[in-house]
Design an enzyme around this catalytic site. Sequence first.
Site, short mmCIF file in Angstrom:
data_model
loop_
_atom_site.label_atom_id
_atom_site.label_comp_id
_atom_site.label_asym_id
_atom_site.label_seq_id
_atom_site.Cartn_x
_atom_site.Cartn_y
_atom_site.Cartn_z
N ARG A 108 50.36 -14.66 51.69
CA ARG A 108 49.00 -14.38 52.15
C ARG A 108 49.11 -13.86 53.57
O ARG A 108 49.59 -14.57 54.47
CB ARG A 108 48.15 -15.66 52.11
CG ARG A 108 46.71 -15.46 52.61
CD ARG A 108 45.97 -16.79 52.60
NE ARG A 108 44.67 -16.71 53.23
CZ ARG A 108 43.52 -16.48 52.60
NH1 ARG A 108 43.54 -16.30 51.28
NH2 ARG A 108 42.38 -16.44 53.25
N HIS A 135 42.86 -8.80 46.85
CA HIS A 135 42.81 -10.26 46.72
C HIS A 135 42.78 -10.61 45.22
O HIS A 135 41.77 -11.11 44.71
CB HIS A 135 41.56 -10.79 47.43
CG HIS A 135 41.59 -12.25 47.73
ND1 HIS A 135 42.62 -13.08 47.35
CD2 HIS A 135 40.69 -13.05 48.39
CE1 HIS A 135 42.36 -14.31 47.76
NE2 HIS A 135 41.20 -14.32 48.38
N GLN A 138 41.74 -14.21 43.70
CA GLN A 138 40.29 -14.47 43.78
C GLN A 138 39.58 -13.78 42.62
O GLN A 138 38.60 -14.31 42.07
CB GLN A 138 39.74 -13.97 45.11
CG GLN A 138 38.23 -14.16 45.27
CD GLN A 138 37.83 -15.62 45.40
OE1 GLN A 138 38.40 -16.35 46.21
NE2 GLN A 138 36.85 -16.05 44.62
N ASP A 231 30.42 -11.15 50.90
CA ASP A 231 31.54 -11.71 51.65
C ASP A 231 31.16 -11.67 53.12
O ASP A 231 30.19 -11.01 53.52
CB ASP A 231 32.79 -10.86 51.38
CG ASP A 231 34.07 -11.48 51.95
OD1 ASP A 231 34.06 -12.67 52.30
OD2 ASP A 231 35.07 -10.75 52.05
N CYS A 272 33.20 -15.55 47.87
CA CYS A 272 34.58 -16.04 47.83
C CYS A 272 34.83 -17.16 48.83
O CYS A 272 35.85 -17.85 48.72
CB CYS A 272 35.55 -14.89 48.04
SG CYS A 272 35.27 -13.95 49.55
N ARG A 317 39.66 -21.11 41.42
CA ARG A 317 40.88 -20.59 42.05
C ARG A 317 42.09 -21.39 41.58
O ARG A 317 43.15 -20.81 41.28
CB ARG A 317 40.79 -20.70 43.58
CG ARG A 317 39.77 -19.81 44.26
CD ARG A 317 40.08 -18.34 44.15
NE ARG A 317 41.41 -17.96 44.58
CZ ARG A 317 41.82 -17.87 45.86
NH1 ARG A 317 40.97 -18.11 46.84
NH2 ARG A 317 43.05 -17.51 46.16
#
Length: 330
Positions: A108, A135, A138, A231, A272, A317
């Site tokens: 990440r 991503h 996600q 987001d 998210c 997740r």
Amino acid sequence: MPVNLRGRSFLKLLDYSPAEIRYLLDLARNFKDMKRAGTPHRYLEGKNIVLLFEKTSTRTRCSFEVAGHDLGMGVTCLDSGSSQMGKKESIADTARVLGRMYDGIEYRGFRQELVEELARYAGVPVWNGLTDQFHPTQMLADLMTMEEKFGYLKGLRFTYMGDARNNMGNSLMIACATMGVHFTACAPRELFPAPELVEAAKKIASENHGSVTLTEDVSAGTRDADVLYTDIWVSMGEPDSVWEERIRLLRPYQVNAAAMAGAKKSAIFMHCLPSFHDTRTAIGAEIAEKFGVPEMEVTNEVFESPRSVVFDEAENRMHTIKAVIYATLC
């Protein structure tokens, strides 16, 4: 033909077919059922994974750690202060060292090129926990959540509001296109996705009976939507100097009661996380004081409403990441 993902890296959804994504979603649902029933599933005992975090995380780190432990694996976590990667040791050398010790590597961080290079040299599966461009883990959680709420994916109308050229805008466009969801990016033109990625997404969408639309018009963008998604307005790693301009551009694209009213009555709200829906964070309080914006990308009214499924997403997740680990290592 049966799906076999053993030995594959998971770097972006552009690398995966609809059938492969469907396999991962079905696998995640099975793992979720087992988790909730308390059924042990330590299928990967004796294996070890390492998690590399150049960007801090809550959901990604916890999801990988719990998923790994549930599968019976050893899990090592290295942050930017615990590894020489990119400082005293090249990405390629780091990958070749870790690939000798671990069965899988999560990364990440920042540039997509870094996770691609890790995968090129590691010799074991590498999983993208987030880069500036994509991503993918996600996305699986988002698709799983949508399917749980509606019972299907193909044909849903999905609207993303905000910075449509960040990793979430890019990834959601590809995820929706791949699974036959009608995707709309509702954003100022300055923040539309890159044209080449839009064209790739449109081609994928046409193959899967979906569509891709870009609009600056909030009324048109939210009309009859099944999902409104947003987001945060400034991504991790961006300088504080962009806040003023980003607020000016994106304030009209806040997900609020009016935006939700334009969508279907059955529409859900997704995010998210983390979210600046109030001033109970250091950044939220600072932005409110400096710019007079107590709620940013979403109002607290929407975030805390029954239509919000953000914590279902967060839980998913873990289940979807568990599916990726298992599918690529088993």
